[in-house]
Scaffold this active site. Sequence first.
Site, PDB file in Angstrom:
ATOM      1  N   HIS A 298       2.990  -6.329   2.454  1.00  0.00           N
ATOM      2  CA  HIS A 298       2.237  -7.288   1.423  1.00  0.00           C
ATOM      3  C   HIS A 298       1.825  -6.277   0.478  1.00  0.00           C
ATOM      4  CE1 HIS A 298      -1.176  -9.880   0.544  1.00  0.00           C
ATOM      5  NE2 HIS A 298      -0.128 -10.049  -0.362  1.00  0.00           N
TER       6      HIS A 298
ATOM      7  N   TYR B 219       5.568   2.867 -16.302  1.00  0.00           N
ATOM      8  CA  TYR B 219       6.120   3.895 -15.359  1.00  0.00           C
ATOM      9  C   TYR B 219       5.239   4.768 -14.460  1.00  0.00           C
ATOM     10  CZ  TYR B 219       9.702   4.803 -19.475  1.00  0.00           C
ATOM     11  OH  TYR B 219      10.780   4.717 -20.024  1.00  0.00           O
TER      12      TYR B 219
ATOM     13  N   ASP C  88       4.094 -12.115  -4.057  1.00  0.00           N
ATOM     14  CA  ASP C  88       2.592 -12.249  -3.729  1.00  0.00           C
ATOM     15  C   ASP C  88       1.859 -13.109  -4.343  1.00  0.00           C
ATOM     16  OD1 ASP C  88       0.012 -11.301  -2.980  1.00  0.00           O
ATOM     17  OD2 ASP C  88       0.251  -9.433  -3.453  1.00  0.00           O
TER      18      ASP C  88
END
Length: 144
Positions: free
Chosen positions: A22, A116, A66
């Site tokens: 998770h 990034y 999520d």
Amino acid sequence: MLKGIPPILPPELLKVLCEMGHGDRIVIADGNFPAQSMGKNSIVIRLDGHGVPEILDAILTVFPLDTYATKPVTLMELVKGDTVETPIWETYEKIIEKHDTRGEDAVGHRERFAFYEEAKSSYAIIATGEKALYANIMLQKGVI
């Protein structure tokens, strides 16, 4: 052979998706993304012969987004002044809506270098042969 598993998902990727917990993140990167250099601390899986949409759809078949995060899906936002069209984002929204009732509301954007930095700490990066620009997408794993 397994039933119900999209055949585009190789065993190595299925293992990674299963290992993730998770809140872990995975990047599905376009062909221009520096997957190897960004993934020095991640698992890099190469799926060069495929585009991001087909991989995204297959992953979301087995991967919960999520529900505790407001934006469990992240796209790299356009660099200021860049006039590139991003029709692939609409494709992503349709795919996400197919698998998550939040649809486009589950999608957020990050500035290029912030994306990034987050990618560097992702659990895994999938390098694809996607030719569309700004086609990188990051998914945050939820619970079942």
